[in-house]
Design a protein around this motif. Structure first.
Motif, PDB file in Angstrom:
ATOM      1  N   GLU A 151      79.112  35.027 -12.214  1.00 45.98           N
ATOM      2  CA  GLU A 151      80.860  35.893 -11.834  1.00 45.98           C
ATOM      3  C   GLU A 151      81.571  35.710 -13.950  1.00 45.98           C
ATOM      4  O   GLU A 151      81.739  36.894 -14.365  1.00 45.98           O
ATOM      5  CB  GLU A 151      81.354  36.189 -11.152  1.00 45.98           C
ATOM      6  N   GLU A 152      81.638  34.509 -13.996  1.00 48.62           N
ATOM      7  CA  GLU A 152      82.944  34.330 -15.147  1.00 48.62           C
ATOM      8  C   GLU A 152      82.562  34.598 -15.647  1.00 48.62           C
ATOM      9  O   GLU A 152      83.110  35.065 -16.736  1.00 48.62           O
ATOM     10  CB  GLU A 152      82.924  32.659 -14.708  1.00 48.62           C
ATOM     11  N   LYS A 153      80.698  34.317 -16.400  1.00 49.42           N
ATOM     12  CA  LYS A 153      80.075  34.813 -17.511  1.00 49.42           C
ATOM     13  C   LYS A 153      80.067  36.250 -18.101  1.00 49.42           C
ATOM     14  O   LYS A 153      79.975  37.286 -18.965  1.00 49.42           O
ATOM     15  CB  LYS A 153      79.008  33.941 -17.964  1.00 49.42           C
ATOM     16  N   LYS A 154      79.640  36.905 -16.844  1.00 54.65           N
ATOM     17  CA  LYS A 154      80.048  38.717 -16.598  1.00 54.65           C
ATOM     18  C   LYS A 154      80.771  39.094 -17.404  1.00 54.65           C
ATOM     19  O   LYS A 154      81.119  40.162 -17.877  1.00 54.65           O
ATOM     20  CB  LYS A 154      79.533  38.911 -14.995  1.00 54.65           C
ATOM     21  N   HIS A 155      81.573  39.147 -16.224  1.00 56.47           N
ATOM     22  CA  HIS A 155      83.330  38.941 -16.829  1.00 56.47           C
ATOM     23  C   HIS A 155      83.974  39.255 -18.271  1.00 56.47           C
ATOM     24  O   HIS A 155      84.212  39.917 -18.901  1.00 56.47           O
ATOM     25  CB  HIS A 155      84.621  38.825 -15.522  1.00 56.47           C
ATOM     26  N   GLU A 156      83.357  38.045 -18.796  1.00 53.25           N
ATOM     27  CA  GLU A 156      83.988  37.643 -20.564  1.00 53.25           C
ATOM     28  C   GLU A 156      82.681  38.567 -20.805  1.00 53.25           C
ATOM     29  O   GLU A 156      83.093  38.992 -22.359  1.00 53.25           O
ATOM     30  CB  GLU A 156      83.191  36.388 -19.890  1.00 53.25           C
ATOM     31  N   LEU A 157      81.355  38.464 -20.884  1.00 55.91           N
ATOM     32  CA  LEU A 157      80.527  39.131 -21.405  1.00 55.91           C
ATOM     33  C   LEU A 157      81.317  40.860 -21.558  1.00 55.91           C
ATOM     34  O   LEU A 157      81.384  41.800 -22.206  1.00 55.91           O
ATOM     35  CB  LEU A 157      79.054  39.463 -20.781  1.00 55.91           C
ATOM     36  N   GLU A 158      81.798  41.494 -20.549  1.00 54.46           N
ATOM     37  CA  GLU A 158      82.753  42.955 -19.723  1.00 54.46           C
ATOM     38  C   GLU A 158      83.967  43.140 -20.984  1.00 54.46           C
ATOM     39  O   GLU A 158      82.913  43.901 -21.629  1.00 54.46           O
ATOM     40  CB  GLU A 158      82.280  43.035 -18.645  1.00 54.46           C
ATOM     41  N   ALA A 159      83.920  42.370 -21.118  1.00 50.42           N
ATOM     42  CA  ALA A 159      85.745  41.952 -21.437  1.00 50.42           C
ATOM     43  C   ALA A 159      85.545  42.194 -23.003  1.00 50.42           C
ATOM     44  O   ALA A 159      85.728  43.461 -24.222  1.00 50.42           O
ATOM     45  CB  ALA A 159      86.251  41.043 -21.496  1.00 50.42           C
ATOM     46  N   LYS A 160      84.283  41.219 -23.512  1.00 52.00           N
ATOM     47  CA  LYS A 160      83.206  40.904 -25.376  1.00 52.00           C
ATOM     48  C   LYS A 160      83.248  42.822 -25.299  1.00 52.00           C
ATOM     49  O   LYS A 160      83.586  43.261 -26.648  1.00 52.00           O
ATOM     50  CB  LYS A 160      83.032  40.278 -25.602  1.00 52.00           C
ATOM     51  N   VAL A 161      82.330  43.755 -24.670  1.00 48.51           N
ATOM     52  CA  VAL A 161      82.067  44.350 -24.931  1.00 48.51           C
ATOM     53  C   VAL A 161      82.375  45.342 -24.718  1.00 48.51           C
ATOM     54  O   VAL A 161      83.063  46.728 -25.894  1.00 48.51           O
ATOM     55  CB  VAL A 161      80.740  44.763 -24.045  1.00 48.51           C
ATOM     56  N   ALA A 162      83.713  45.937 -24.253  1.00 52.64           N
ATOM     57  CA  ALA A 162      85.000  46.407 -24.145  1.00 52.64           C
ATOM     58  C   ALA A 162      86.058  47.235 -25.542  1.00 52.64           C
ATOM     59  O   ALA A 162      85.961  47.822 -26.344  1.00 52.64           O
ATOM     60  CB  ALA A 162      85.573  46.546 -22.646  1.00 52.64           C
ATOM     61  N   ASP A 163      85.938  45.398 -25.449  1.00 54.47           N
ATOM     62  CA  ASP A 163      86.777  45.399 -27.199  1.00 54.47           C
ATOM     63  C   ASP A 163      85.507  45.883 -28.394  1.00 54.47           C
ATOM     64  O   ASP A 163      86.654  46.589 -28.795  1.00 54.47           O
ATOM     65  CB  ASP A 163      86.704  44.253 -27.056  1.00 54.47           C
ATOM     66  N   VAL A 164      84.109  45.688 -28.153  1.00 53.08           N
ATOM     67  CA  VAL A 164      83.421  46.179 -29.668  1.00 53.08           C
ATOM     68  C   VAL A 164      83.653  46.738 -29.636  1.00 53.08           C
ATOM     69  O   VAL A 164      83.010  47.796 -30.109  1.00 53.08           O
ATOM     70  CB  VAL A 164      81.720  44.928 -28.961  1.00 53.08           C
ATOM     71  N   PHE A 165      83.225  48.010 -28.021  1.00 52.53           N
ATOM     72  CA  PHE A 165      82.589  49.517 -28.415  1.00 52.53           C
ATOM     73  C   PHE A 165      84.299  50.764 -28.440  1.00 52.53           C
ATOM     74  O   PHE A 165      83.856  51.776 -27.548  1.00 52.53           O
ATOM     75  CB  PHE A 165      82.271  49.475 -26.893  1.00 52.53           C
ATOM     76  N   GLY A 166      85.451  49.347 -27.871  1.00 54.31           N
ATOM     77  CA  GLY A 166      86.163  50.393 -28.098  1.00 54.31           C
ATOM     78  C   GLY A 166      86.904  51.182 -26.770  1.00 54.31           C
ATOM     79  O   GLY A 166      87.948  51.946 -26.615  1.00 54.31           O
ATOM     80  N   TYR A 167      86.834  50.107 -25.656  1.00 52.16           N
ATOM     81  CA  TYR A 167      87.134  51.206 -24.200  1.00 52.16           C
ATOM     82  C   TYR A 167      88.063  50.293 -23.544  1.00 52.16           C
ATOM     83  O   TYR A 167      88.299  48.616 -24.347  1.00 52.16           O
ATOM     84  CB  TYR A 167      85.910  50.948 -23.427  1.00 52.16           C
ATOM     85  N   GLN A 168      88.683  50.183 -23.075  1.00 51.41           N
ATOM     86  CA  GLN A 168      89.659  49.408 -22.241  1.00 51.41           C
ATOM     87  C   GLN A 168      89.048  48.560 -20.967  1.00 51.41           C
ATOM     88  O   GLN A 168      89.514  46.979 -20.209  1.00 51.41           O
ATOM     89  CB  GLN A 168      90.878  50.677 -21.372  1.00 51.41           C
ATOM     90  N   LYS A 169      87.675  49.171 -20.808  1.00 52.68           N
ATOM     91  CA  LYS A 169      86.885  48.605 -19.376  1.00 52.68           C
ATOM     92  C   LYS A 169      85.251  48.495 -19.843  1.00 52.68           C
ATOM     93  O   LYS A 169      85.137  49.515 -19.939  1.00 52.68           O
ATOM     94  CB  LYS A 169      87.501  48.741 -18.088  1.00 52.68           C
ATOM     95  N   ALA A 170      85.227  47.677 -19.434  1.00 49.71           N
ATOM     96  CA  ALA A 170      83.755  47.645 -19.266  1.00 49.71           C
ATOM     97  C   ALA A 170      82.798  47.305 -17.593  1.00 49.71           C
ATOM     98  O   ALA A 170      82.768  46.230 -17.475  1.00 49.71           O
ATOM     99  CB  ALA A 170      82.659  46.832 -20.498  1.00 49.71           C
ATOM    100  N   SER A 171      81.546  48.063 -17.039  1.00 50.35           N
ATOM    101  CA  SER A 171      80.492  47.874 -16.053  1.00 50.35           C
ATOM    102  C   SER A 171      79.987  47.571 -16.198  1.00 50.35           C
ATOM    103  O   SER A 171      78.816  48.606 -16.668  1.00 50.35           O
ATOM    104  CB  SER A 171      81.790  48.822 -14.857  1.00 50.35           C
ATOM    105  N   LEU A 172      79.395  46.395 -16.367  1.00 55.25           N
ATOM    106  CA  LEU A 172      77.682  45.734 -17.360  1.00 55.25           C
ATOM    107  C   LEU A 172      76.801  45.138 -14.954  1.00 55.25           C
ATOM    108  O   LEU A 172      78.100  44.855 -14.596  1.00 55.25           O
ATOM    109  CB  LEU A 172      77.656  45.080 -18.010  1.00 55.25           C
ATOM    110  N   THR A 173      75.477  46.002 -15.189  1.00 58.03           N
ATOM    111  CA  THR A 173      75.345  45.901 -14.189  1.00 58.03           C
ATOM    112  C   THR A 173      73.772  45.090 -15.121  1.00 58.03           C
ATOM    113  O   THR A 173      73.012  45.574 -15.649  1.00 58.03           O
ATOM    114  CB  THR A 173      74.578  46.727 -14.036  1.00 58.03           C
ATOM    115  N   PRO A 174      74.227  43.498 -13.948  1.00 58.20           N
ATOM    116  CA  PRO A 174      73.319  42.823 -14.426  1.00 58.20           C
ATOM    117  C   PRO A 174      71.590  42.862 -14.368  1.00 58.20           C
ATOM    118  O   PRO A 174      71.318  43.119 -13.620  1.00 58.20           O
ATOM    119  CB  PRO A 174      73.788  41.022 -14.046  1.00 58.20           C
TER     120      PRO A 174
END
Length: 181
Positions: free
Chosen positions: A121-144
């Protein structure tokens, strides 16, 4: 001309979203739509039942009254219009379109992350934060998704874009480069 479910869903979802924005009720409507989505998951045939020509009008109305009893205002009126136009089986598509617009308004990206092993869960949240930043969103929700064939690394698909950092992809690129020489 008969419209497909996706077109119907887009039209009704868009209309509901615009009405919710106009009435400054987008958050409340979204929460109620999430409840309706759960009801549709618990009773997957609800839409088919409400559009079934074999049922009497009074029987359908009784079911609809029970269904709409927990809702009021915009959402209740929306459900009644959908029922009146015999589109209850298209409700999930309508909710999806509303959610797509709602997330776009709130700058939320949805997507998938494919890994060779399950993510914590920790890595998933980390990755979601990075993806949101890269794509210019405030938040990302990724389905593993776990796919051992990628060997290692990650593949992220969000906002109609793909970031392929998989080991399998890198090896294929190396093979292609070596075969050209």
């Amino acid at each position: 001309m008969k419209l497909d479910k996706y077109t119907v869903g887009k039209r009704y979802g868009k209309a509901l979203f615009e009405l919710a924005i106009e009435n400054e009720a987008a958050d409340a409507v979204y929460q109620e739509l999430l409840t309706i989505r759960e009801i549709c998951k618990e009773i997957p045939d609800l839409g088919n039942i409400l559009t079934d020509v074999r049922l009497e009008g009074a029987e359908k109305k009784a079911i609809m009254d029970a269904f709409t009893g927990g809702f009021d205002g915009i959402v209740k009126n929306f459900l009644l219009v959908v029922f009146e136009y015999n589109r209850s089986d298209d409700l999930p598509f309508m909710i999806d379109e509303f959610e797509r617009r709602y997330d776009e308004m709130n700058k939320v990206a949805h997507g998938t992350v494919t890994t060779a092993v399950p993510l914590s869960e920790e890595k998933k949240h980390e990755l979601e934060a990075k993806v949101a930043d890269v794509f210019g969103y405030q938040k990302a929700s990724l389905t593993p998704i776990v796919d051992e064939s990628i060997l290692g690394g990650v593949i992220v698909e969000a906002d109609h874009q793909v970031i392929d950092g998989s080991l399998a992809s890198q090896l294929n690129g190396l093979r292609a480069a070596l075969s050209k020489k």
